[in-house]
Design a protein around this motif. Structure first.
Motif, PDB file in Angstrom:
ATOM      1  N   ALA A  66      27.375  64.497  60.692  1.00 56.78           N
ATOM      2  CA  ALA A  66      27.165  65.755  61.396  1.00 56.78           C
ATOM      3  C   ALA A  66      26.735  65.529  62.841  1.00 56.78           C
ATOM      4  N   LEU A  67      26.274  64.326  63.139  1.00 53.70           N
ATOM      5  CA  LEU A  67      25.807  64.029  64.488  1.00 53.70           C
ATOM      6  C   LEU A  67      26.940  63.447  65.331  1.00 53.70           C
ATOM      7  N   ASP A  68      27.626  64.326  66.060  1.00 47.57           N
ATOM      8  CA  ASP A  68      28.641  63.830  66.991  1.00 47.57           C
ATOM      9  C   ASP A  68      27.940  63.408  68.289  1.00 47.57           C
ATOM     10  N   ARG A  69      28.690  63.060  69.287  1.00 44.66           N
ATOM     11  CA  ARG A  69      28.092  62.544  70.529  1.00 44.66           C
ATOM     12  C   ARG A  69      27.134  63.557  71.164  1.00 44.66           C
ATOM     13  N   ASP A  70      27.528  64.803  71.240  1.00 46.23           N
ATOM     14  CA  ASP A  70      26.685  65.818  71.882  1.00 46.23           C
ATOM     15  C   ASP A  70      25.405  66.074  71.094  1.00 46.23           C
ATOM     16  N   THR A  71      25.538  66.258  69.785  1.00 43.80           N
ATOM     17  CA  THR A  71      24.347  66.548  68.983  1.00 43.80           C
ATOM     18  C   THR A  71      23.451  65.331  68.852  1.00 43.80           C
ATOM     19  N   SER A  72      24.022  64.132  68.896  1.00 45.31           N
ATOM     20  CA  SER A  72      23.202  62.922  68.829  1.00 45.31           C
ATOM     21  C   SER A  72      22.291  62.814  70.043  1.00 45.31           C
ATOM     22  N   VAL A  73      22.825  63.112  71.218  1.00 41.98           N
ATOM     23  CA  VAL A  73      22.031  63.054  72.438  1.00 41.98           C
ATOM     24  C   VAL A  73      20.924  64.101  72.384  1.00 41.98           C
ATOM     25  N   LEU A  74      21.263  65.323  72.005  1.00 43.61           N
ATOM     26  CA  LEU A  74      20.268  66.383  71.909  1.00 43.61           C
ATOM     27  C   LEU A  74      19.209  66.033  70.867  1.00 43.61           C
ATOM     28  N   PHE A  75      19.639  65.528  69.707  1.00 47.70           N
ATOM     29  CA  PHE A  75      18.704  65.135  68.659  1.00 47.70           C
ATOM     30  C   PHE A  75      17.754  64.050  69.170  1.00 47.70           C
ATOM     31  N   GLY A  76      18.282  63.067  69.876  1.00 46.88           N
ATOM     32  CA  GLY A  76      17.454  61.997  70.422  1.00 46.88           C
ATOM     33  C   GLY A  76      16.439  62.513  71.427  1.00 46.88           C
ATOM     34  N   GLN A  77      16.857  63.457  72.267  1.00 47.00           N
ATOM     35  CA  GLN A  77      15.941  64.015  73.260  1.00 47.00           C
ATOM     36  C   GLN A  77      14.831  64.819  72.600  1.00 47.00           C
ATOM     37  N   VAL A  78      15.182  65.669  71.639  1.00 45.60           N
ATOM     38  CA  VAL A  78      14.173  66.471  70.946  1.00 45.60           C
ATOM     39  C   VAL A  78      13.253  65.567  70.136  1.00 45.60           C
ATOM     40  N   ASP A  79      13.809  64.590  69.439  1.00 52.20           N
ATOM     41  CA  ASP A  79      12.993  63.674  68.646  1.00 52.20           C
ATOM     42  C   ASP A  79      12.064  62.861  69.540  1.00 52.20           C
ATOM     43  N   GLY A  80      12.568  62.402  70.657  1.00 51.79           N
ATOM     44  CA  GLY A  80      11.723  61.674  71.598  1.00 51.79           C
ATOM     45  C   GLY A  80      10.588  62.531  72.118  1.00 51.79           C
ATOM     46  N   LEU A  81      10.877  63.781  72.447  1.00 52.69           N
ATOM     47  CA  LEU A  81       9.849  64.698  72.935  1.00 52.69           C
ATOM     48  C   LEU A  81       8.803  64.953  71.854  1.00 52.69           C
ATOM     49  N   LEU A  82       9.246  65.122  70.626  1.00 55.07           N
ATOM     50  CA  LEU A  82       8.302  65.382  69.540  1.00 55.07           C
ATOM     51  C   LEU A  82       7.441  64.166  69.229  1.00 55.07           C
ATOM     52  N   SER A  83       7.929  62.990  69.566  1.00 55.74           N
ATOM     53  CA  SER A  83       7.178  61.764  69.296  1.00 55.74           C
ATOM     54  C   SER A  83       6.209  61.405  70.419  1.00 55.74           C
ATOM     55  N   PRO A  86       1.439  64.713  70.206  1.00 60.43           N
ATOM     56  CA  PRO A  86       1.331  65.793  69.223  1.00 60.43           C
ATOM     57  C   PRO A  86       1.103  67.177  69.818  1.00 60.43           C
ATOM     58  N   PRO A  87       0.249  67.359  70.850  1.00 59.37           N
ATOM     59  CA  PRO A  87       0.106  68.723  71.386  1.00 59.37           C
ATOM     60  C   PRO A  87       1.414  69.278  71.931  1.00 59.37           C
ATOM     61  N   VAL A  88       2.191  68.416  72.598  1.00 58.01           N
ATOM     62  CA  VAL A  88       3.484  68.851  73.125  1.00 58.01           C
ATOM     63  C   VAL A  88       4.424  69.160  71.970  1.00 58.01           C
TER      64      VAL A  88
END
Length: 113
Positions: A66-83, A86-88
């Motif tokens: 389900a993770l194509d190139r576009d969604t993989s980049v977005l997923f990585g950015q959101v996951d990185g931000l969440l990591s 914790p307050p952010v």
């Protein structure tokens, strides 16, 4: 659950098996005697799920996901931000949850309640 992509379902099972193995192992620290056999059984079962799902995902790694190139980049950015902090991540998670319908429409997905 029906998975459109078997590889994604296998990886999800492997991750859940890994964490279940840890949780069952942690629970064996000082359990009542009557629960010990159930916790050991849970650890063994979680290990089997981890190994089976890991091997399955390894053998079908080149199939669709389900993770194509576009969604993989977005997923990585959101996951990185969440990591990052914790307050952010708490604020981002709350915001994404609040705007889930709008985000689903923006992404062309259907989000039902």
């Amino acid at each position: 659950m029906t998975a459109e992509f078997v590889r994604d379902a296998a990886m999800t099972a492997a991750v859940l098996g890994f964490f279940a193995m840890g949780w069952f192992g942690w629970a064996q620290e000082d359990p009542p005697k009557r629960r010990k056999k159930w916790l050991v059984s849970g650890s063994v079962l979680a290990t089997l799920v981890l190994v089976a799902a890991g091997l399955l995902s390894w053998t079908i790694w080149n199939t669709g996901t389900a993770l194509d190139r576009d969604t993989s980049v977005l997923f990585g950015q959101v996951d990185g931000l969440l990591s990052v902090r914790p307050p952010v991540s708490d604020r981002v998670t709350a915001t994404l949850g609040y705007y889930a319908d709008e985000l689903a429409e923006l992404g062309g997905l259907q989000h039902g309640r």
